[in-house]
Design a protein around this motif. Structure first.
Motif, PDB file in Angstrom:
ATOM      1  N   VAL A  81       0.846  -1.183   0.000  1.00  0.00           N
ATOM      2  CA  VAL A  81       0.000   0.000   0.000  1.00  0.00           C
ATOM      3  C   VAL A  81       0.889   1.243   0.000  1.00  0.00           C
ATOM      4  CG1 VAL A  81      -1.711   1.276   1.346  1.00  0.00           C
ATOM      5  CG2 VAL A  81      -1.803  -1.212   1.257  1.00  0.00           C
ATOM      6  N   VAL A  82       0.567   2.211  -0.843  1.00  0.00           N
ATOM      7  CA  VAL A  82       1.294   3.473  -0.835  1.00  0.00           C
ATOM      8  C   VAL A  82       0.746   4.334   0.301  1.00  0.00           C
ATOM      9  CG1 VAL A  82       1.833   5.585  -2.113  1.00  0.00           C
ATOM     10  CG2 VAL A  82       1.748   3.384  -3.314  1.00  0.00           C
ATOM     11  N   ILE A  83       1.648   4.829   1.130  1.00  0.00           N
ATOM     12  CA  ILE A  83       1.254   5.656   2.267  1.00  0.00           C
ATOM     13  C   ILE A  83       2.130   6.905   2.305  1.00  0.00           C
ATOM     14  CG2 ILE A  83       0.469   3.691   3.639  1.00  0.00           C
ATOM     15  CD1 ILE A  83       3.619   5.428   4.683  1.00  0.00           C
ATOM     16  N   ALA A  84       1.731   7.837   3.135  1.00  0.00           N
ATOM     17  CA  ALA A  84       2.580   8.971   3.491  1.00  0.00           C
ATOM     18  C   ALA A  84       2.730   8.942   5.002  1.00  0.00           C
ATOM     19  CB  ALA A  84       1.965  10.283   3.027  1.00  0.00           C
ATOM     20  N   TYR A  85       3.864   9.412   5.469  1.00  0.00           N
ATOM     21  CA  TYR A  85       4.126   9.463   6.902  1.00  0.00           C
ATOM     22  C   TYR A  85       4.735  10.817   7.201  1.00  0.00           C
ATOM     23  CZ  TYR A  85       5.601   8.117  11.548  1.00  0.00           C
ATOM     24  OH  TYR A  85       5.738   8.047  12.905  1.00  0.00           O
ATOM     25  N   GLU A  86       4.243  11.483   8.235  1.00  0.00           N
ATOM     26  CA  GLU A  86       4.746  12.806   8.585  1.00  0.00           C
ATOM     27  C   GLU A  86       5.085  12.866  10.053  1.00  0.00           C
ATOM     28  OE1 GLU A  86       4.857  16.917   9.912  1.00  0.00           O
ATOM     29  OE2 GLU A  86       3.436  15.409  10.586  1.00  0.00           O
ATOM     30  N   ALA A  87       6.226  13.460  10.339  1.00  0.00           N
ATOM     31  CA  ALA A  87       6.619  13.754  11.716  1.00  0.00           C
ATOM     32  C   ALA A  87       7.263  15.136  11.711  1.00  0.00           C
ATOM     33  CB  ALA A  87       7.582  12.705  12.260  1.00  0.00           C
ATOM     34  N   ASP A  88       7.211  15.795  12.852  1.00  0.00           N
ATOM     35  CA  ASP A  88       7.796  17.126  12.928  1.00  0.00           C
ATOM     36  C   ASP A  88       8.198  17.439  14.356  1.00  0.00           C
ATOM     37  OD1 ASP A  88       5.407  18.135  14.334  1.00  0.00           O
ATOM     38  OD2 ASP A  88       4.454  18.038  12.381  1.00  0.00           O
ATOM     39  N   ASP A  89       8.921  18.510  14.490  1.00  0.00           N
ATOM     40  CA  ASP A  89       9.273  19.065  15.790  1.00  0.00           C
ATOM     41  C   ASP A  89       9.324  20.571  15.578  1.00  0.00           C
ATOM     42  OD1 ASP A  89      10.028  19.514  18.370  1.00  0.00           O
ATOM     43  OD2 ASP A  89      12.075  18.784  18.129  1.00  0.00           O
ATOM     44  N   ILE A  90       8.263  21.260  15.985  1.00  0.00           N
ATOM     45  CA  ILE A  90       8.137  22.685  15.704  1.00  0.00           C
ATOM     46  C   ILE A  90       7.893  23.440  17.002  1.00  0.00           C
ATOM     47  CG2 ILE A  90       6.770  24.447  14.502  1.00  0.00           C
ATOM     48  CD1 ILE A  90       6.200  22.280  12.367  1.00  0.00           C
ATOM     49  N   ASP A  91       8.693  24.460  17.222  1.00  0.00           N
ATOM     50  CA  ASP A  91       8.518  25.363  18.353  1.00  0.00           C
ATOM     51  C   ASP A  91       7.545  26.450  17.897  1.00  0.00           C
ATOM     52  OD1 ASP A  91       8.734  27.580  20.111  1.00  0.00           O
ATOM     53  OD2 ASP A  91      10.768  26.979  20.692  1.00  0.00           O
ATOM     54  N   VAL A  92       6.326  26.387  18.392  1.00  0.00           N
ATOM     55  CA  VAL A  92       5.278  27.304  17.944  1.00  0.00           C
ATOM     56  C   VAL A  92       5.614  28.749  18.312  1.00  0.00           C
ATOM     57  CG1 VAL A  92       2.832  27.890  18.168  1.00  0.00           C
ATOM     58  CG2 VAL A  92       3.534  25.506  18.080  1.00  0.00           C
ATOM     59  N   ASP A  93       6.165  28.969  19.496  1.00  0.00           N
ATOM     60  CA  ASP A  93       6.466  30.330  19.935  1.00  0.00           C
ATOM     61  C   ASP A  93       7.579  30.964  19.102  1.00  0.00           C
ATOM     62  OD1 ASP A  93       4.543  30.234  21.944  1.00  0.00           O
ATOM     63  OD2 ASP A  93       5.951  29.337  23.359  1.00  0.00           O
ATOM     64  N   ARG A  94       8.624  30.219  18.830  1.00  0.00           N
ATOM     65  CA  ARG A  94       9.760  30.757  18.068  1.00  0.00           C
ATOM     66  C   ARG A  94       9.601  30.570  16.559  1.00  0.00           C
ATOM     67  NH1 ARG A  94      14.800  28.263  19.639  1.00  0.00           N
ATOM     68  NH2 ARG A  94      15.747  30.028  18.603  1.00  0.00           N
ATOM     69  N   ARG A  95       8.621  29.717  16.144  1.00  0.00           N
ATOM     70  CA  ARG A  95       8.372  29.403  14.731  1.00  0.00           C
ATOM     71  C   ARG A  95       9.601  28.803  14.062  1.00  0.00           C
ATOM     72  NH1 ARG A  95       6.172  34.604  15.348  1.00  0.00           N
ATOM     73  NH2 ARG A  95       3.966  34.477  15.732  1.00  0.00           N
ATOM     74  N   LEU A  96      10.234  27.889  14.771  1.00  0.00           N
ATOM     75  CA  LEU A  96      11.403  27.174  14.268  1.00  0.00           C
ATOM     76  C   LEU A  96      11.170  25.679  14.406  1.00  0.00           C
ATOM     77  CD1 LEU A  96      14.206  29.279  15.991  1.00  0.00           C
ATOM     78  CD2 LEU A  96      13.455  29.434  13.618  1.00  0.00           C
ATOM     79  N   GLY A  97      11.836  24.893  13.572  1.00  0.00           N
ATOM     80  CA  GLY A  97      11.723  23.448  13.681  1.00  0.00           C
ATOM     81  C   GLY A  97      11.886  22.777  12.337  1.00  0.00           C
ATOM     82  N   TRP A  98      11.238  21.624  12.212  1.00  0.00           N
ATOM     83  CA  TRP A  98      11.362  20.857  10.975  1.00  0.00           C
ATOM     84  C   TRP A  98      10.143  19.985  10.766  1.00  0.00           C
ATOM     85  CZ3 TRP A  98      10.967  15.722  11.857  1.00  0.00           C
ATOM     86  CH2 TRP A  98      11.320  15.247  13.131  1.00  0.00           C
ATOM     87  N   SER A  99       9.983  19.541   9.524  1.00  0.00           N
ATOM     88  CA  SER A  99       8.914  18.616   9.161  1.00  0.00           C
ATOM     89  C   SER A  99       9.455  17.677   8.094  1.00  0.00           C
ATOM     90  CB  SER A  99       7.709  19.387   8.615  1.00  0.00           C
ATOM     91  OG  SER A  99       6.719  18.486   8.159  1.00  0.00           O
ATOM     92  N   VAL A 100       9.136  16.385   8.238  1.00  0.00           N
ATOM     93  CA  VAL A 100       9.578  15.376   7.270  1.00  0.00           C
ATOM     94  C   VAL A 100       8.360  14.584   6.820  1.00  0.00           C
ATOM     95  CG1 VAL A 100      11.001  13.325   6.883  1.00  0.00           C
ATOM     96  CG2 VAL A 100      11.857  15.179   8.328  1.00  0.00           C
ATOM     97  N   VAL A 101       8.230  14.402   5.513  1.00  0.00           N
ATOM     98  CA  VAL A 101       7.165  13.574   4.947  1.00  0.00           C
ATOM     99  C   VAL A 101       7.825  12.474   4.132  1.00  0.00           C
ATOM    100  CG1 VAL A 101       5.174  13.470   3.404  1.00  0.00           C
ATOM    101  CG2 VAL A 101       5.548  15.494   4.838  1.00  0.00           C
ATOM    102  N   VAL A 102       7.462  11.233   4.453  1.00  0.00           N
ATOM    103  CA  VAL A 102       7.952  10.055   3.727  1.00  0.00           C
ATOM    104  C   VAL A 102       6.784   9.491   2.942  1.00  0.00           C
ATOM    105  CG1 VAL A 102       8.799   7.680   3.982  1.00  0.00           C
ATOM    106  CG2 VAL A 102       9.691   9.494   5.460  1.00  0.00           C
ATOM    107  N   THR A 103       6.993   9.208   1.676  1.00  0.00           N
ATOM    108  CA  THR A 103       5.996   8.522   0.857  1.00  0.00           C
ATOM    109  C   THR A 103       6.623   7.230   0.372  1.00  0.00           C
ATOM    110  OG1 THR A 103       5.150  10.651   0.118  1.00  0.00           O
ATOM    111  CG2 THR A 103       4.483   8.726  -1.150  1.00  0.00           C
ATOM    112  N   GLY A 104       5.892   6.123   0.470  1.00  0.00           N
ATOM    113  CA  GLY A 104       6.459   4.853   0.040  1.00  0.00           C
ATOM    114  C   GLY A 104       5.489   3.702   0.189  1.00  0.00           C
TER     115      GLY A 104
END
Length: 157
Positions: free
Chosen positions: A87-110
């Protein structure tokens, strides 16, 4: 002021600039995306259920080039993987500091498929623990596409 069917609500000013700083997105490499995923314990799996998109939180780990997730059998996701086996899926995880508006996001499709080898089931189960209950299933995702971004600050000149 009140309009028909609407009410005014004070909303937080999340778009307000931080003095002296601006924000930008920076594309990260596939390797950096996998490294970031390895540093957080959970994310969200996106799959199709009854011809509609569905999203569920799941625990994960990285094993070499594979993303291993532990999903609740009742979520519909693991059932669809057992029925199709690729099955083709997407997977997302992140670590975002809402107050400072800094962080990252990763999306894997496979492609996702069930983990059935007893040694791997034992090893991954020991590392991930149970997510929901005894009916959890381990699923391996072979990343085809990895999109990773950092939310970074740019110092004003």
């Amino acid at each position: 002021m009140r309009q028909e069917g609407r009410t005014e609500v004070d909303e937080p000013d999340v778009g307000a600039p931080i003095a002296g700083f601006d924000r930008t997105t920076v594309e990260l490499s596939r390797e950096e995306g996998m490294r970031l995923l390895a540093g957080v314990p959970f994310g969200r799996i996106v799959f199709t259920r009854n011809a509609l998109p569905a999203v569920r939180p799941v625990r994960h780990l990285i094993d070499g080039e594979l993303l291993i997730v532990r999903a609740d059998v009742g979520s519909g996701f693991s059932q669809s993987v057992r029925n199709d086996r690729s099955v083709v899926i997407a997977y997302e995880a992140d670590d975002i500091d809402v107050d400072r508006r800094l962080g990252w996001s990763v999306v894997v499709t496979g492609l996702a498929h069930p983990v059935t080898a007893p040694a791997l089931v034992h090893r991954y189960s020991a590392r991930l623990g149970s997510w929901i209950g005894a009916d959890d299933q381990l699923i391996a995702v072979e990343p085809t596409l990895i999109t990773a971004i950092a939310l970074a600050e740019v110092t004003a000149a």
